[in-house]
Write a protein that holds these residues in place. Structure first.
Motif, PDB file in Angstrom:
ATOM      1  N   SER A 222       0.812  -1.215   0.000  1.00 17.55           N
ATOM      2  CA  SER A 222       0.000   0.000   0.000  1.00 17.55           C
ATOM      3  C   SER A 222       0.845   1.263   0.000  1.00 17.55           C
ATOM      4  N   PHE A 223       2.046   1.190   0.581  1.00 18.63           N
ATOM      5  CA  PHE A 223       2.903   2.376   0.629  1.00 18.63           C
ATOM      6  C   PHE A 223       3.421   2.755  -0.759  1.00 18.63           C
ATOM      7  N   PHE A 224       3.438   1.806  -1.690  1.00 18.75           N
ATOM      8  CA  PHE A 224       3.878   2.115  -3.045  1.00 18.75           C
ATOM      9  C   PHE A 224       2.875   2.996  -3.786  1.00 18.75           C
ATOM     10  N   THR A 225       1.684   3.166  -3.210  1.00 19.86           N
ATOM     11  CA  THR A 225       0.710   4.089  -3.784  1.00 19.86           C
ATOM     12  C   THR A 225       1.272   5.503  -3.838  1.00 19.86           C
ATOM     13  N   LEU A 226       2.215   5.817  -2.959  1.00 20.68           N
ATOM     14  CA  LEU A 226       2.857   7.136  -2.984  1.00 20.68           C
ATOM     15  C   LEU A 226       3.492   7.402  -4.343  1.00 20.68           C
ATOM     16  N   VAL A 227       4.098   6.372  -4.939  1.00 21.20           N
ATOM     17  CA  VAL A 227       4.737   6.536  -6.247  1.00 21.20           C
ATOM     18  C   VAL A 227       3.681   6.837  -7.304  1.00 21.20           C
ATOM     19  N   THR A 228       2.567   6.100  -7.270  1.00 24.48           N
ATOM     20  CA  THR A 228       1.492   6.326  -8.239  1.00 24.48           C
ATOM     21  C   THR A 228       0.953   7.741  -8.139  1.00 24.48           C
ATOM     22  N   VAL A 229       0.699   8.191  -6.913  1.00 27.77           N
ATOM     23  CA  VAL A 229       0.157   9.541  -6.712  1.00 27.77           C
ATOM     24  C   VAL A 229       1.113  10.597  -7.239  1.00 27.77           C
ATOM     25  N   ALA A 230       2.408  10.341  -7.159  1.00 22.49           N
ATOM     26  CA  ALA A 230       3.401  11.331  -7.573  1.00 22.49           C
ATOM     27  C   ALA A 230       3.553  11.428  -9.085  1.00 22.49           C
ATOM     28  N   VAL A 231       3.264  10.362  -9.828  1.00 21.37           N
ATOM     29  CA  VAL A 231       3.598  10.364 -11.258  1.00 21.37           C
ATOM     30  C   VAL A 231       2.395  10.497 -12.176  1.00 21.37           C
ATOM     31  N   VAL A 232       1.170  10.303 -11.690  1.00 19.04           N
ATOM     32  CA  VAL A 232      -0.005  10.377 -12.563  1.00 19.04           C
ATOM     33  C   VAL A 232      -0.650  11.754 -12.442  1.00 19.04           C
ATOM     34  N   PRO A 233      -1.523  12.131 -13.381  1.00 21.80           N
ATOM     35  CA  PRO A 233      -2.252  13.396 -13.233  1.00 21.80           C
ATOM     36  C   PRO A 233      -3.024  13.431 -11.925  1.00 21.80           C
ATOM     37  N   LEU A 234      -3.209  14.621 -11.386  1.00 23.45           N
ATOM     38  CA  LEU A 234      -3.842  14.767 -10.078  1.00 23.45           C
ATOM     39  C   LEU A 234      -5.226  14.128 -10.051  1.00 23.45           C
ATOM     40  N   ALA A 235      -5.970  14.195 -11.154  1.00 20.45           N
ATOM     41  CA  ALA A 235      -7.310  13.589 -11.193  1.00 20.45           C
ATOM     42  C   ALA A 235      -7.220  12.083 -10.959  1.00 20.45           C
ATOM     43  N   ALA A 236      -6.269  11.429 -11.630  1.00 23.05           N
ATOM     44  CA  ALA A 236      -6.088   9.991 -11.438  1.00 23.05           C
ATOM     45  C   ALA A 236      -5.575   9.689 -10.038  1.00 23.05           C
ATOM     46  N   ALA A 237      -4.708  10.557  -9.513  1.00 20.51           N
ATOM     47  CA  ALA A 237      -4.206  10.370  -8.147  1.00 20.51           C
ATOM     48  C   ALA A 237      -5.342  10.480  -7.144  1.00 20.51           C
ATOM     49  N   LEU A 238      -6.264  11.405  -7.380  1.00 24.60           N
ATOM     50  CA  LEU A 238      -7.407  11.560  -6.485  1.00 24.60           C
ATOM     51  C   LEU A 238      -8.276  10.310  -6.507  1.00 24.60           C
ATOM     52  N   TYR A 239      -8.430   9.726  -7.691  1.00 25.60           N
ATOM     53  CA  TYR A 239      -9.169   8.467  -7.805  1.00 25.60           C
ATOM     54  C   TYR A 239      -8.477   7.374  -6.989  1.00 25.60           C
ATOM     55  N   VAL A 240      -7.168   7.266  -7.118  1.00 20.53           N
ATOM     56  CA  VAL A 240      -6.418   6.224  -6.420  1.00 20.53           C
ATOM     57  C   VAL A 240      -6.533   6.388  -4.911  1.00 20.53           C
ATOM     58  N   VAL A 241      -6.366   7.601  -4.422  1.00 15.78           N
ATOM     59  CA  VAL A 241      -6.398   7.834  -2.974  1.00 15.78           C
ATOM     60  C   VAL A 241      -7.801   7.563  -2.421  1.00 15.78           C
ATOM     61  N   THR A 242      -8.830   8.034  -3.131  1.00 12.96           N
ATOM     62  CA  THR A 242     -10.204   7.800  -2.678  1.00 12.96           C
ATOM     63  C   THR A 242     -10.530   6.318  -2.659  1.00 12.96           C
ATOM     64  N   SER A 243     -10.153   5.613  -3.728  1.00 10.87           N
ATOM     65  CA  SER A 243     -10.415   4.182  -3.814  1.00 10.87           C
ATOM     66  C   SER A 243      -9.648   3.420  -2.741  1.00 10.87           C
ATOM     67  N   MET A 244      -8.429   3.842  -2.482  1.00 11.86           N
ATOM     68  CA  MET A 244      -7.615   3.186  -1.456  1.00 11.86           C
ATOM     69  C   MET A 244      -8.253   3.334  -0.081  1.00 11.86           C
ATOM     70  N   ALA A 245      -8.690   4.549   0.250  1.00 14.96           N
ATOM     71  CA  ALA A 245      -9.328   4.778   1.546  1.00 14.96           C
ATOM     72  C   ALA A 245     -10.621   3.982   1.664  1.00 14.96           C
ATOM     73  N   TRP A 246     -11.415   3.972   0.606  1.00 12.53           N
ATOM     74  CA  TRP A 246     -12.661   3.201   0.601  1.00 12.53           C
ATOM     75  C   TRP A 246     -12.350   1.723   0.836  1.00 12.53           C
ATOM     76  N   GLY A 247     -11.356   1.218   0.107  1.00 19.17           N
ATOM     77  CA  GLY A 247     -11.023  -0.202   0.186  1.00 19.17           C
ATOM     78  C   GLY A 247     -10.602  -0.636   1.576  1.00 19.17           C
ATOM     79  N   VAL A 248      -9.818   0.201   2.263  1.00 22.05           N
ATOM     80  CA  VAL A 248      -9.354  -0.164   3.604  1.00 22.05           C
ATOM     81  C   VAL A 248     -10.518  -0.182   4.588  1.00 22.05           C
TER      82      VAL A 248
END
Length: 256
Positions: A222-248
């Motif tokens: 899950s900590f590797f999500t930091l890399v995804t958030v840093a390299v994708v457009p902010l809209a996609a990063a927002l999707y990833v972070v929201t989905s990650m929080a929902w999933g947990v």
């Protein structure tokens, strides 16, 4: 793509009175919630599979007792057991796989200057002061890490670390409850030395080759999500972070 872009624009217009310039970001959060609701049945099925694997522990212990001297035979028997019980160790990855199209859709929409031959108006939207089409590296060149956009990313990174830490605890607890699938106890004898008694010389094998390493790595994924958030457009990063929080939160509720 043009149809989806239009839907996001219309939803952002509806949310504009509440969220102002961040209305499109709020629309992405709602879109993420909708996707997570669609894959929720798969998440429930994955949770049932996890509970089923826990119920199989007595049978797995018996297989270890019978085939402790033959790791290959034990592995085959373990796979046969899972097939008979219709329990798949891979069921947990299905919710993530079914979300990939939504992620790539947002990635594409906020990475292109034109959609359907027309200017991409979505790129004009922001989350606070950070453009939804921008990346973390862009924020470093525009005000630095403590600038407006930089602080938005700092907030996202903080959320990822907090959620990942909670996910780490859930994963460790889940693996501790399912040692036969993670190779826990591999290589430990049930007896003593040469003059040992009961169970002398029996060594417990790992359930599947390589699972000992996997068991150590998976809790940190899950900590590797930091890399995804840093390299994708902010809209996609927002999707990833929201989905990650929902999933947990979903995992915590389903595995109570």
């Amino acid at each position: 793509m043009s149809v989806f872009a239009g839907l996001v624009e219309r939803l952002a217009d509806l949310l504009q009175p509440l969220f102002g310039l961040s209305a499109a970001a709020a629309a992405i959060v709602l879109f993420t919630a909708f996707v997570r609701l669609l894959v929720h049945p798969l998440s429930r099925a994955a949770a049932r599979g996890q509970r089923a694997r826990v119920r199989l522990q007595p049978k797995i212990a018996e297989l270890r007792r019978r085939h402790g001297r033959n790791p290959e035979k034990f592995q085959r028997a373990l796979l046969d057991l899972h097939n008979r019980e219709k329990v798949s160790p891979l069921a947990g990855i299905l919710p993530s796989l079914f979300q990939l199209p939504a992620f790539f859709l947002l990635f594409y929409l906020f990475s292109n200057a034109t959609i359907g031959g027309r200017p991409n108006e979505l790129l004009g939207h922001e989350l606070f002061t950070a453009p939804l089409g921008g990346r973390w590296t862009d924020s470093l060149g525009d005000g630095g890490p403590l600038g407006g956009a930089g602080l938005v990313y700092a907030g996202l990174f903080a959320v990822v670390v907090a959620v990942a830490a909670f996910s780490y605890r859930l994963t460790k607890r889940s693996m501790a409850a399912n040692p036969a699938l993670t190779g826990a106890g591999a290589g430990s004898g049930s007896g003593g030395g040469r003059g040992g008694g009961k169970g002398r010389g029996v060594t417990e094998p790992a359930a599947v080759p390589g699972t000992g390493v996997v068991a150590k790595v998976v809790p940190f994924l899950s900590f590797f999500t930091l890399v995804t958030v840093a390299v994708v457009p902010l809209a996609a990063a927002l999707y990833v972070v929201t989905s990650m929080a929902w999933g947990v939160v979903e995992r915590a509720a389903l595995h109570r």
